[in-house]
Design a protein around this motif. Structure first.
Motif, PDB file in Angstrom:
ATOM      1  N   LEU A 327       0.765  -1.031  -0.025  1.00  0.00           N
ATOM      2  CA  LEU A 327       0.207   0.016  -0.016  1.00  0.00           C
ATOM      3  C   LEU A 327       0.831   1.538  -0.302  1.00  0.00           C
ATOM      4  CD1 LEU A 327      -2.205  -1.139   2.612  1.00  0.00           C
ATOM      5  CD2 LEU A 327      -2.832  -1.123   0.342  1.00  0.00           C
ATOM      6  N   PRO A 328       0.605   2.433  -0.340  1.00  0.00           N
ATOM      7  CA  PRO A 328       1.201   3.691  -0.101  1.00  0.00           C
ATOM      8  C   PRO A 328       1.064   4.323   1.079  1.00  0.00           C
ATOM      9  CG  PRO A 328      -0.945   4.115  -1.409  1.00  0.00           C
ATOM     10  CD  PRO A 328      -0.732   3.129  -0.767  1.00  0.00           C
ATOM     11  N   ALA A 329       1.624   4.947   0.670  1.00  0.00           N
ATOM     12  CA  ALA A 329       2.193   5.800   2.609  1.00  0.00           C
ATOM     13  C   ALA A 329       1.002   6.243   3.274  1.00  0.00           C
ATOM     14  CB  ALA A 329       3.110   6.191   2.755  1.00  0.00           C
ATOM     15  N   SER A 330      -0.237   6.443   2.311  1.00  0.00           N
ATOM     16  CA  SER A 330      -1.670   6.960   2.693  1.00  0.00           C
ATOM     17  C   SER A 330      -1.854   6.561   4.108  1.00  0.00           C
ATOM     18  CB  SER A 330      -2.112   7.987   1.790  1.00  0.00           C
ATOM     19  OG  SER A 330      -2.184   6.755   0.591  1.00  0.00           O
ATOM     20  N   TYR A 331      -1.455   5.682   3.648  1.00  0.00           N
ATOM     21  CA  TYR A 331      -2.048   3.898   4.886  1.00  0.00           C
ATOM     22  C   TYR A 331      -1.162   4.352   5.950  1.00  0.00           C
ATOM     23  CZ  TYR A 331      -5.384   2.138   1.263  1.00  0.00           C
ATOM     24  OH  TYR A 331      -6.312   2.347   0.444  1.00  0.00           O
ATOM     25  N   LYS A 332      -0.291   4.961   6.250  1.00  0.00           N
ATOM     26  CA  LYS A 332       0.358   5.266   7.233  1.00  0.00           C
ATOM     27  C   LYS A 332       1.046   3.315   8.189  1.00  0.00           C
ATOM     28  CE  LYS A 332       0.096   9.261   6.906  1.00  0.00           C
ATOM     29  NZ  LYS A 332       0.607  10.123   6.399  1.00  0.00           N
ATOM     30  N   ALA A 333       1.245   2.727   7.121  1.00  0.00           N
ATOM     31  CA  ALA A 333       1.718   1.347   7.110  1.00  0.00           C
ATOM     32  C   ALA A 333       3.170   1.732   7.595  1.00  0.00           C
ATOM     33  CB  ALA A 333       1.485   0.489   5.897  1.00  0.00           C
ATOM     34  N   ASP A 334       3.334   1.372   9.055  1.00  0.00           N
ATOM     35  CA  ASP A 334       5.504   1.344   9.087  1.00  0.00           C
ATOM     36  C   ASP A 334       5.980   0.071   8.089  1.00  0.00           C
ATOM     37  OD1 ASP A 334       7.328   1.576   9.970  1.00  0.00           O
ATOM     38  OD2 ASP A 334       6.911   2.350  12.032  1.00  0.00           O
ATOM     39  N   PRO A 335       7.222   0.609   7.490  1.00  0.00           N
ATOM     40  CA  PRO A 335       7.895  -0.787   6.957  1.00  0.00           C
ATOM     41  C   PRO A 335       8.176  -1.581   7.610  1.00  0.00           C
ATOM     42  CG  PRO A 335       8.036   1.182   5.960  1.00  0.00           C
ATOM     43  CD  PRO A 335       7.642   2.033   6.930  1.00  0.00           C
ATOM     44  N   ILE A 336       8.318  -1.037   9.504  1.00  0.00           N
ATOM     45  CA  ILE A 336       9.801  -2.165  10.192  1.00  0.00           C
ATOM     46  C   ILE A 336       7.910  -3.665   9.689  1.00  0.00           C
ATOM     47  CG2 ILE A 336       8.220  -1.359  12.170  1.00  0.00           C
ATOM     48  CD1 ILE A 336      12.209  -2.534  11.853  1.00  0.00           C
ATOM     49  N   PHE A 337       7.031  -2.990  10.426  1.00  0.00           N
ATOM     50  CA  PHE A 337       6.317  -4.299   9.981  1.00  0.00           C
ATOM     51  C   PHE A 337       5.642  -5.395   8.847  1.00  0.00           C
ATOM     52  CE2 PHE A 337       4.494  -1.366  13.384  1.00  0.00           C
ATOM     53  CZ  PHE A 337       5.520  -1.526  14.498  1.00  0.00           C
ATOM     54  N   SER A 338       6.475  -5.323   7.959  1.00  0.00           N
ATOM     55  CA  SER A 338       6.417  -5.526   6.750  1.00  0.00           C
ATOM     56  C   SER A 338       5.660  -7.355   6.948  1.00  0.00           C
ATOM     57  CB  SER A 338       7.152  -5.516   5.815  1.00  0.00           C
ATOM     58  OG  SER A 338       8.644  -6.062   6.576  1.00  0.00           O
ATOM     59  N   ASP A 339       6.105  -7.833   7.658  1.00  0.00           N
ATOM     60  CA  ASP A 339       6.119  -8.799   8.484  1.00  0.00           C
ATOM     61  C   ASP A 339       4.626  -9.524   8.659  1.00  0.00           C
ATOM     62  OD1 ASP A 339       7.197  -8.307  10.514  1.00  0.00           O
ATOM     63  OD2 ASP A 339       8.428 -10.228  11.112  1.00  0.00           O
ATOM     64  N   ARG A 340       3.663  -8.311   8.908  1.00  0.00           N
ATOM     65  CA  ARG A 340       2.322  -8.682   9.416  1.00  0.00           C
ATOM     66  C   ARG A 340       2.023  -8.561   8.978  1.00  0.00           C
ATOM     67  NH1 ARG A 340       3.266  -5.525  15.574  1.00  0.00           N
ATOM     68  NH2 ARG A 340       5.190  -6.300  16.202  1.00  0.00           N
ATOM     69  N   PRO A 341       0.337  -8.947   8.290  1.00  0.00           N
ATOM     70  CA  PRO A 341       0.245 -10.313  10.258  1.00  0.00           C
ATOM     71  C   PRO A 341       0.561 -10.863  10.138  1.00  0.00           C
ATOM     72  CG  PRO A 341      -2.065  -8.624   9.455  1.00  0.00           C
ATOM     73  CD  PRO A 341      -1.128  -8.884   8.046  1.00  0.00           C
ATOM     74  N   ALA A 342       1.401 -11.906  11.487  1.00  0.00           N
ATOM     75  CA  ALA A 342       2.024 -12.940  11.204  1.00  0.00           C
ATOM     76  C   ALA A 342       0.425 -14.190  11.222  1.00  0.00           C
ATOM     77  CB  ALA A 342       2.497 -13.077  12.703  1.00  0.00           C
ATOM     78  N   LEU A 343       0.821 -14.827  10.928  1.00  0.00           N
ATOM     79  CA  LEU A 343       0.475 -16.503  10.922  1.00  0.00           C
ATOM     80  C   LEU A 343       0.043 -16.512  13.028  1.00  0.00           C
ATOM     81  CD1 LEU A 343       3.101 -18.763   9.114  1.00  0.00           C
ATOM     82  CD2 LEU A 343       0.509 -17.860   8.383  1.00  0.00           C
ATOM     83  N   HIS A 344      -1.735 -17.089  12.059  1.00  0.00           N
ATOM     84  CA  HIS A 344      -2.228 -17.304  13.420  1.00  0.00           C
ATOM     85  C   HIS A 344      -1.545 -18.193  14.606  1.00  0.00           C
ATOM     86  CE1 HIS A 344      -5.645 -14.796  12.665  1.00  0.00           C
ATOM     87  NE2 HIS A 344      -5.583 -15.167  11.322  1.00  0.00           N
ATOM     88  N   SER A 345      -0.409 -19.299  13.733  1.00  0.00           N
ATOM     89  CA  SER A 345      -0.066 -20.460  14.824  1.00  0.00           C
ATOM     90  C   SER A 345       1.283 -20.048  15.399  1.00  0.00           C
ATOM     91  CB  SER A 345       0.330 -21.048  13.805  1.00  0.00           C
ATOM     92  OG  SER A 345       1.090 -21.044  12.578  1.00  0.00           O
ATOM     93  N   ASP A 346       2.033 -18.210  14.789  1.00  0.00           N
ATOM     94  CA  ASP A 346       2.872 -18.062  15.381  1.00  0.00           C
ATOM     95  C   ASP A 346       2.692 -17.492  17.103  1.00  0.00           C
ATOM     96  OD1 ASP A 346       5.565 -16.282  16.341  1.00  0.00           O
ATOM     97  OD2 ASP A 346       5.348 -15.025  14.366  1.00  0.00           O
ATOM     98  N   ASP A 347       3.563 -18.333  17.595  1.00  0.00           N
ATOM     99  CA  ASP A 347       3.604 -18.355  18.999  1.00  0.00           C
ATOM    100  C   ASP A 347       3.522 -17.379  19.871  1.00  0.00           C
ATOM    101  OD1 ASP A 347       1.870 -20.754  19.290  1.00  0.00           O
ATOM    102  OD2 ASP A 347       4.403 -21.620  19.926  1.00  0.00           O
ATOM    103  N   GLU A 348       4.722 -16.516  19.295  1.00  0.00           N
ATOM    104  CA  GLU A 348       4.765 -14.355  19.500  1.00  0.00           C
ATOM    105  C   GLU A 348       4.213 -13.485  19.275  1.00  0.00           C
ATOM    106  OE1 GLU A 348       8.847 -14.441  18.449  1.00  0.00           O
ATOM    107  OE2 GLU A 348      10.294 -16.072  19.738  1.00  0.00           O
TER     108      GLU A 348
END
Length: 571
Positions: A327-348
């Motif tokens: 998504l473009p920057a207008s959604y304010k998604a932080d690049p540090i969270f590029s691996d999110r949302p995580a799988l539901h099975s992710d215990d962390e």
């Protein structure tokens, strides 16, 4: 005589002292006593070590249970219960738990007393076995979807004088965001904020990445009931899984056309909101952006809690990961969270859904698929203010003229060339306004002059100009004054999804989240009993539902912060 006895005793004593055959007996008795004392001490020490080992084993198990993020009880209570059930006669239990938004640490120590049997002879009545242990469970990531009601009733005054319900919500939500996005949680906690009223405008960029067929020129989706059963969504653009919401106003009897005086200041309420502030904020940890965003929220429209939760779920589900990353920057998604949302099975990863409403699900409107686009029953002449309305029902009344001309002027329905002396003939025509002549003897010049610029409008253009109620009232009811004409046209151009259906859809969406171990908090803000029951059913448990009024909405968010930080959650 006496002297003889004394001499005898002295002589015998000297003889006894000089004899060596009994010397080992005394030493043997001494050694025996030492051995008995040493063996007794060993027994006492073995008993001490046994009790210490039992205490250590029980303590280790107890703090593992107490440190679990899913453990709802106080750590000291859990440790004490484990020790008691293990048969350890402890005393002076000490516990120093620490917790944060993504971890819990339990440090506990306990003492057990062992009464001595042999060491007591040395003045030691008992010995203390002291054991200590520490355990930690840590969630590396926290994902939060904050689903906020911005329907029309949120603009009403709250139980706090001088503040609307929206203003009260804004302060509470901002304080909540500040608390969970502390510097200690940098790069750990991500937030989505999804405002909803009768729909959720997710923005053009999100819509373009989903499996939507004809989407009615809007950034909303009309979900089917079964589509609420899963958190995931179909992002294969080759499919046509979803139906986009039509661009229409089902509420107001107003018009905005080039030939009216209503272009400025008129009231229109689109089923799919079109304002930039209504688009969600995704995967952000920037408190400044969040504060600005929340302060820009406005109230209006009906209430669709189910649709708000559907989108809140999607942005917690890994099926949205690639979409959000692009998504473009207008959604304010932080690049540090590029691996999110995580799988539901992710215990962390801990996933949290917070749903707030001040009311109940109300009627949702959907444009009938036959009226999304295609030729309408209206012709528009750009050279005049005349619309020509086609009505095939006149045929069944014994008339062969199906058209009626009206002039668009403000909200007044004015007949073209109105003549009270000849009502029917002046109002009904057999052709479109200013249609080309059909005189076979007309010259080429006359035919050319008679050509009209009137064009048949597409339904998508009609709804851009006017609300469904305007078309039903001014273009059909006013033709003959029949109420049935109004209700018939209003009914066949829009479909309704009632509150009971929406409550069922909401239940499915909440169940889908809970089935994936998402912790669901719900807030009923000045709601009635029926709404409270619906929101309680949506929550993970009674302890994650809050029914509040006035400033207590701030208390509800504070308690949610406390619950998250201590992770005392019943999943």
């Amino acid at each position: 005589m006496i002297e003889n006895v004394r001499n005898l005793i002295r002589r015998k004593a000297l003889e006894f002292a000089c004899r060596e055959d009994g010397a080992l007996l005394a030493f043997g008795l001494f050694l025996l006593i030492c051995m008995l004392i040493g063996g007794g001490m060993a027994v006492d020490f073995m008993r001490y070590e046994r009790e210490r080992a039992r205490l250590q084993y029980a303590l280790d198990r107890s703090i593992l249970a107490a440190a679990a993020l899913s453990q709802p009880l106080e750590p000291k209570v859990v440790v004490a219960d484990y020790l008691q059930k293990s048969g350890v006669d402890y005393y002076d239990l000490q516990s120093d738990p620490q917790s944060g938004i993504n971890f819990k640490t339990v440090d506990a120590s306990a003492k057990v007393k062992t009464n001595s049997f042999f060491i007591k002879m040395a003045g030691v009545e008992s010995m203390e076995a002291i054991s200590g242990s520490e355990a930690e469970e840590r969630v590396r990531k926290v994902e939060i979807s904050l689903v906020l009601d911005v329907s029309g009733s949120m603009g009403w005054e709250s139980d706090t004088p001088g503040k609307t319900k929206l203003q009260a919500l804004q302060k509470a939500a901002i304080d909540f965001s500040r608390s969970v996005l502390s510097t200690d949680n940098e790069n750990l906690v991500s937030m989505n904020i999804i405002p909803y009223n009768m729909q959720v405008n997710v923005g053009e960029d999100v819509i373009d990445e989903l499996a939507i067929g004809r989407y009615g020129y809007t950034n909303c989706i009309d979900f089917t009931t079964s589509q609420f059963e899963n958190m995931s969504m179909d992002t294969n653009k080759n499919n046509t899984t979803y139906q986009g919401t039509g661009r229409f106003d089902p509420f107001y009897t107003t018009i905005e056309s080039p030939n009216t005086h209503l272009d400025d200041g008129s009231t229109r309420l689109w089923m799919c909101p079109e304002t930039s502030w209504s688009e969600p904020l995704l995967l952000t940890q920037d408190f400044g952006e969040i504060e600005t965003y929340i302060n820009n929220l406005q109230a209006g429209g009906n209430t669709s809690i189910d649709i708000g939760v559907k989108w809140g779920n999607f942005f917690l589900d890994s099926s949205s990961s690639a979409l959000v990353a692009g998504l473009p920057a207008s959604y304010k998604a932080d690049p540090i969270f590029s691996d999110r949302p995580a799988l539901h099975s992710d215990d962390e990863t801990l996933k949290i859904l917070i749903v707030m409403t001040d009311g109940e699900n109300t009627t949702q409107y959907e444009l009938d698929e036959d009226y999304y686009e295609g030729p309408s029953d209206i012709w528009y002449d750009p050279d005049s203010s005349i619309l020509t309305i086609f009505d095939d029902r006149r045929y069944y009344q014994g008339y062969s003229n199906y058209y009626r001309q009206v002039e668009v002027y403000d909200e007044q329905w004015q007949d073209w060339e109105d003549d009270d002396d000849d009502w029917i003939n002046d109002r009904w025509r057999s052709e479109v306004y200013d249609a080309p002549t059909t005189d076979p003897t007309a010259s080429t010049a006359d035919i050319e002059d008679s050509k009209s610029n009137a064009v048949r409008m597409d339904w998508s253009t009609v709804w851009g100009w006017m609300g469904i109620k305007y078309h039903a009232y001014y273009h059909h009811y006013r033709m003959r004054g029949w109420a049935s004409e109004y209700y018939d046209w209003r009914g066949k151009t829009r479909k309704t999804v009632g509150a009971s259906t929406k409550n069922s859809r909401l239940k499915k969406a909440c169940t889908a989240a809970k089935d994936e171990d998402v912790v669901v908090f719900t807030i009923g803000f000045e709601v009635n009993d029926d709404s409270a029951a619906v929101m309680l059913d949506c929550a993970t448990s009674e302890s994650t539902f809050y029914r509040v009024a006035g400033k207590k909405i701030e208390t509800a968010f504070d308690e949610i912060v406390f619950s998250i930080q201590n992770l005392k959650l019943t999943k």
